[in-house]
Design a protein around this motif. Structure first.
Motif, short mmCIF file in Angstrom:
data_model
loop_
_atom_site.label_atom_id
_atom_site.label_comp_id
_atom_site.label_asym_id
_atom_site.label_seq_id
_atom_site.Cartn_x
_atom_site.Cartn_y
_atom_site.Cartn_z
N UNK A 86 0.82 -1.20 0.00
CA UNK A 86 0.00 0.00 0.00
C UNK A 86 0.86 1.27 0.00
N UNK A 87 2.10 1.15 0.38
CA UNK A 87 2.99 2.32 0.45
C UNK A 87 3.91 2.31 -0.75
N UNK A 88 3.67 3.22 -1.67
CA UNK A 88 4.47 3.25 -2.90
C UNK A 88 5.06 4.62 -3.18
N UNK A 89 4.99 5.53 -2.24
CA UNK A 89 5.52 6.88 -2.46
C UNK A 89 6.72 7.12 -1.54
N UNK A 90 7.72 7.85 -2.08
CA UNK A 90 8.89 8.22 -1.31
C UNK A 90 9.15 9.71 -1.52
N UNK A 91 9.55 10.38 -0.45
CA UNK A 91 9.89 11.80 -0.52
C UNK A 91 11.40 11.93 -0.48
#
Length: 240
Positions: free
Chosen positions: A10-15
């Motif tokens: 569910x977590x596919x974003x990185x900053x």
């Protein structure tokens, strides 16, 4: 299910928004002889195939799969360079990397399926020194360099002890002028074997040969052969 363990799909974003400062201080003793201190911070982002969540099932007993929530590496590097008359350079260094991207192999005890996927380690500290020698004899010129360093790696798994490993690299580049306008170049790199958190990484060798022909002031022809001796390979062993 074996290849899905440990994945947060569910977590596919990185900053990746970060500051990357650097600082250099140089003292020149005489032409070609100097002392330089430096600090820098850099990032290593995951490769695309490291993030791919779709498994490669060409071998159903050894499955390769990416990790979508893989974090990037951040490295803080401290170096002190001592250069003598353009001939020799000695560089002691200390580098600390957080969220180290590492290739991991996990085996399911019930199914016997091994899963090869990248993961993040807590940190890795490298301290050692580089020595580089430059020279020219007639038409032959180039450099030879070696690095000797101790790597201390911390595994995020509970109860796992730090992994300490001594390793070294050797690299050389030689260039010869065969005749006016024709240059032959050879590059070779060797990285010694090293203990890892999972087992052992084998030695790695890479080389190439290049030929440059100057046809005119505005035109040059170049050819290069990678790994001419067929020695390049990546090999590792896991404890399980």
């Amino acid at each position: 299910e074996a290849y899905r363990q440990g994945l947060d799909l569910d977590q596919t974003e990185q900053d990746y928004t970060s500051l990357f400062p650097s600082a250099f201080l140089t003292y020149s003793v005489e032409p070609g002889t100097l002392v330089k201190a430096s600090y820098s911070r850099r990032i290593e982002r995951p490769r695309t195939f490291f993030l791919n969540p779709f498994p490669d099932l060409s071998d159903t007993t050894f499955v390769r799969v990416g990790t979508p929530n893989l974090r990037p590496e951040y490295t803080d590097s401290y170096e002190l360079t001592l250069q003598y008359k353009f001939f020799a350079t000695l560089t002691p260094f200390f580098r600390r990397t957080t969220d180290v991207i590492s290739r991991r192999v996990f085996t399911d005890a019930e199914t016997g399926v091994s899963v090869f996927r990248p993961g993040n380690l807590d940190s890795e500290s490298n301290y050692g020194a580089d020595l580089t020698l430059f020279g020219q004899v007639g038409p032959l010129r180039g450099f030879a360099s070696t690095s000797l360093y101790q790597a201390v790696t911390t595994d995020p798994e509970p109860g796992e002890a730090d992994t300490k490993a001594l390793s070294f690299d050797v690299r050389t580049s030689l260039q010869a002028q065969l005749r006016e306008g024709t240059d032959l170049q050879l590059f070779a790199f060797y990285r010694g074997p090293q203990q890892t958190v999972d087992g052992r990484r084998g030695a790695f060798v890479f080389s190439n040969i290049g030929l440059n022909q100057t046809l005119s002031e505005r035109l040059r022809l170049a050819a290069r052969v990678n790994d001419p001796f067929g020695l390049a390979k990546f090999e590792f062993e896991t404890n399980d």
